[in-house]
Design a protein around this motif. Structure first.
Motif, PDB file in Angstrom:
ATOM      1  N   GLU A 153      -3.195   0.394  -6.697  1.00  0.00           N
ATOM      2  CA  GLU A 153      -3.970   1.622  -6.507  1.00  0.00           C
ATOM      3  C   GLU A 153      -4.897   1.896  -7.689  1.00  0.00           C
ATOM      4  O   GLU A 153      -5.553   2.922  -7.740  1.00  0.00           O
ATOM      5  CB  GLU A 153      -3.030   2.820  -6.286  1.00  0.00           C
ATOM      6  CG  GLU A 153      -2.225   2.743  -5.004  1.00  0.00           C
ATOM      7  CD  GLU A 153      -3.084   2.857  -3.770  1.00  0.00           C
ATOM      8  OE1 GLU A 153      -3.963   3.737  -3.725  1.00  0.00           O
ATOM      9  OE2 GLU A 153      -2.877   2.058  -2.833  1.00  0.00           O
TER      10      GLU A 153
ATOM     11  N   SER B 285       0.876  -1.169   0.000  1.00  0.00           N
ATOM     12  CA  SER B 285       0.000   0.000   0.000  1.00  0.00           C
ATOM     13  C   SER B 285       0.917   1.224   0.000  1.00  0.00           C
ATOM     14  O   SER B 285       2.137   1.096   0.090  1.00  0.00           O
ATOM     15  CB  SER B 285      -0.895   0.002   1.239  1.00  0.00           C
ATOM     16  OG  SER B 285      -0.114   0.145   2.404  1.00  0.00           O
ATOM     17  N   LEU B 286       0.336   2.383  -0.082  1.00  0.00           N
ATOM     18  CA  LEU B 286       1.136   3.611  -0.091  1.00  0.00           C
ATOM     19  C   LEU B 286       2.024   3.742   1.139  1.00  0.00           C
ATOM     20  O   LEU B 286       3.082   4.357   1.084  1.00  0.00           O
ATOM     21  CB  LEU B 286       0.224   4.833  -0.221  1.00  0.00           C
ATOM     22  CG  LEU B 286      -0.472   4.982  -1.571  1.00  0.00           C
ATOM     23  CD1 LEU B 286      -1.509   6.089  -1.520  1.00  0.00           C
ATOM     24  CD2 LEU B 286       0.532   5.231  -2.680  1.00  0.00           C
TER      25      LEU B 286
END
Length: 166
Positions: free
Chosen positions: A62, A16-17
């Motif tokens: 994403e 994830s980010l």
């Protein structure tokens, strides 16, 4: 002993980010600023193990881009496509530009070990610092419960390989 291939799969499943290291964040921000026309093809380059493929996986996670290898059949689902292990010779890369219109893409992101030989193409070098390795080690512990004995590695691949030897 940890199998690198299965570890890469575990990382890919959980990215994830929050996983971005400082150097990866900087390239992520550059990509955001150079998103789409007139920058229809951009290049992220750097030596093996610095996180180029990781960025490609994350862009796909994403839902910003479709990840693919250079020679694979292209089946874009998102407005951008990432071509990993891209060729860097000018004559090879010039054949990529028409794909933007042909496939109805906003942008193609080329991931390569060397800078693409096309001066007009925006290119962003990805390098790994000791701070990045520390951040990576913290993420492995936080999200996968994996620890390193040392954080003095030249890149992420070397760090993962050390786990394979332990």
């Amino acid at each position: 002993m940890t199998d690198i291939k299965s570890l890469n799969e575990r990382i890919r499943d959980r990215i994830s980010l929050e996983w971005l290291t400082p150097s990866e964040k900087a390239v992520w921000e550059h990509l955001s600023r150079f998103d789409g026309p007139p920058h229809r093809v951009v290049n992220v380059y750097g030596p093996e193990g610095v996180g180029k493929t990781f960025l490609g996986w994350l862009l796909e996670r994403e839902q910003l881009a479709t990840y693919s290898l250079w020679n694979a059949r292209l089946r874009p689902v998102h407005p951008r496509i990432i071509l990993d292990n891209a060729r860097t010779e000018r004559h090879e890369v010039r054949g990529v530009r028409p794909l933007v219109d042909k496939l109805g893409l906003q942008q193609i992101i080329l991931l390569s070990r060397r800078r693409v030989d096309e001066e007009s193409m925006p290119a962003f070098e990805l390098r790994v610092t000791s701070n990045d390795i520390e951040n990576f080690a913290a993420n492995l512990y936080r999200y996968l419960g994996i620890t390193f004995e040392d954080t003095d590695y030249p890149n992420y691949r070397a760090a993962l390989a050390s786990l394979d030897r332990s």
